[in-house]
Design a protein around this motif. Structure first.
Motif, short mmCIF file in Angstrom:
data_model
loop_
_atom_site.label_atom_id
_atom_site.label_comp_id
_atom_site.label_asym_id
_atom_site.label_seq_id
_atom_site.Cartn_x
_atom_site.Cartn_y
_atom_site.Cartn_z
N ARG A 44 -3.89 -9.66 -2.78
CA ARG A 44 -3.23 -9.89 -1.83
C ARG A 44 -3.57 -10.94 -0.81
O ARG A 44 -3.13 -11.72 -0.17
N LYS A 45 -4.92 -10.31 -0.45
CA LYS A 45 -5.52 -11.15 0.56
C LYS A 45 -5.94 -12.66 0.13
O LYS A 45 -5.82 -13.65 1.12
N ALA A 46 -6.20 -12.70 -1.12
CA ALA A 46 -6.61 -13.99 -1.66
C ALA A 46 -5.26 -14.82 -1.43
O ALA A 46 -5.56 -16.19 -1.33
N LEU A 47 -4.28 -14.41 -1.57
CA LEU A 47 -3.05 -14.91 -1.44
C LEU A 47 -2.43 -15.33 0.06
O LEU A 47 -1.31 -15.64 0.08
N ARG A 48 -3.24 -14.68 0.70
CA ARG A 48 -3.02 -14.64 2.07
C ARG A 48 -1.72 -13.94 2.69
O ARG A 48 -0.83 -14.36 3.25
N MET A 49 -1.61 -12.70 1.81
CA MET A 49 -0.47 -11.65 2.09
C MET A 49 -0.92 -10.44 2.95
O MET A 49 -2.14 -10.37 2.77
N ARG A 50 0.09 -10.04 3.66
CA ARG A 50 -0.23 -8.58 4.09
C ARG A 50 -0.82 -7.85 3.29
O ARG A 50 -0.29 -7.52 2.26
N PRO A 51 -1.63 -6.80 3.75
CA PRO A 51 -1.97 -5.78 2.80
C PRO A 51 -1.15 -4.67 2.74
O PRO A 51 -0.29 -4.39 3.49
N LEU A 52 -1.24 -3.86 1.54
CA LEU A 52 -0.50 -2.98 1.63
C LEU A 52 -0.71 -1.81 2.24
O LEU A 52 -1.99 -1.42 2.18
N VAL A 53 -0.02 -0.88 2.77
CA VAL A 53 -0.53 0.23 3.50
C VAL A 53 0.09 1.56 3.16
O VAL A 53 1.03 1.60 2.30
N TRP A 54 -0.87 2.48 2.95
CA TRP A 54 -0.68 3.83 2.20
C TRP A 54 0.29 4.51 2.89
O TRP A 54 0.46 4.79 3.77
N ASP A 55 1.39 5.11 2.11
CA ASP A 55 2.40 5.71 2.37
C ASP A 55 2.47 7.22 1.97
O ASP A 55 2.46 7.41 0.88
N PRO A 56 2.36 8.30 2.90
CA PRO A 56 2.47 9.57 2.31
C PRO A 56 3.58 9.93 1.76
O PRO A 56 3.56 10.72 0.62
N ARG A 57 4.87 9.41 1.89
CA ARG A 57 6.10 9.73 0.97
C ARG A 57 5.99 9.11 -0.30
O ARG A 57 6.36 9.82 -1.29
N LEU A 58 5.31 7.95 -0.53
CA LEU A 58 5.18 7.33 -1.62
C LEU A 58 4.12 8.19 -2.62
O LEU A 58 4.34 8.15 -3.73
N GLU A 59 3.10 8.48 -1.71
CA GLU A 59 2.13 9.20 -2.54
C GLU A 59 2.72 10.64 -2.98
O GLU A 59 2.50 10.97 -4.15
N LYS A 60 3.47 11.41 -2.20
CA LYS A 60 4.13 12.59 -2.87
C LYS A 60 5.19 12.28 -3.96
O LYS A 60 4.96 13.14 -4.91
N TYR A 61 5.81 11.28 -4.14
CA TYR A 61 6.69 11.05 -5.00
C TYR A 61 5.75 10.51 -6.37
O TYR A 61 6.13 11.10 -7.36
N ALA A 62 4.63 9.76 -6.15
CA ALA A 62 3.65 9.54 -7.17
C ALA A 62 2.97 10.84 -7.62
O ALA A 62 2.86 11.24 -9.00
N ARG A 63 2.69 11.76 -6.97
CA ARG A 63 2.07 13.06 -7.25
C ARG A 63 3.07 14.03 -7.91
O ARG A 63 2.71 14.36 -9.16
N TRP A 64 4.30 13.78 -7.82
CA TRP A 64 5.37 14.69 -8.39
C TRP A 64 5.58 14.02 -9.69
O TRP A 64 5.55 14.71 -10.66
N TYR A 65 5.67 12.53 -9.66
CA TYR A 65 5.83 12.14 -11.29
C TYR A 65 4.55 12.40 -12.12
O TYR A 65 4.67 12.69 -13.25
N ALA A 66 3.44 12.07 -11.51
CA ALA A 66 1.88 12.19 -12.14
C ALA A 66 1.98 13.66 -12.98
O ALA A 66 1.40 13.93 -13.98
#
Length: 168
Positions: A44-66
């Motif tokens: 994303r940086k190479a494309l001059r885009m803002r970085p992704l930010v870690w989100d606990p809600r998304l982490e919780k969803y990912a953990r549930w599915y994993a």
């Protein structure tokens, strides 16, 4: 200063040894979040885009599915409300950085001007990572029962990969 350096080195050694003895599936030395985020934010940086930010809600969803995939290690999407990249690797040694790097490597197949993947190749993991509107990410890694391998997933909000739209 020398005491602090020795203390940090001993703490890192203890953490690595403790993880090896307990069979921990997370890679503590570099940090699971850092391993997932590093390759994705680099592209994303190479494309001059803002970085992704870690989100606990998304982490919780990912953990549930994993955790659901832990039993069969099936490479199946959750069909949830978020963008999603999934990864499966045989054996137990796969790291979050390797999964993220595999998704990012699809960049070589993406053709911006035609907004398509080259020659029947897959590039949708890459385009989700670089989707301009996506801001947040949460990921998880599990070792599958029965030694079938490792399953990893990252979820993205807002999602991307809308048919007919370019990621950036």
């Amino acid at each position: 200063m020398q005491f602090l350096t020795i203390f940090v080195l001993l703490l890192l050694l203890f953490t690595a040894t403790s993880n090896a003895l307990t069979g921990s599936t997370s890679i503590q030395f570099l940090g699971t979040k850092t391993q997932f985020l590093g390759p994705q934010n680099a592209v994303r940086k190479a494309l001059r885009m803002r970085p992704l930010v870690w989100d606990p809600r998304l982490e919780k969803y990912a953990r549930w599915y994993a955790d659901k995939r832990r039993y069969d290690c099936a490479l199946v999407h959750s069909n949830g409300p978020y963008g999603e990249n999934i990864f499966w690797g045989s054996g137990e040694g796969w790291t979050p950085a390797q999964a993220a790097e595999a998704w990012v490597a699809e960049q070589r197949w993406y053709r911006y001007w035609s907004n398509s993947c080259a020659g029947g190749e897959v590039c949708g993991h890459y385009t989700q990572i670089v989707w301009r509107e996506t801001r947040k990410i949460g990921c998880a890694r599990v070792t599958c029962f029965g030694g079938k391998g490792v399953f990893m997933t990252c979820n993205y909000d807002p999602p991307g990969n809308y048919v007919g739209e370019r990621p950036y």
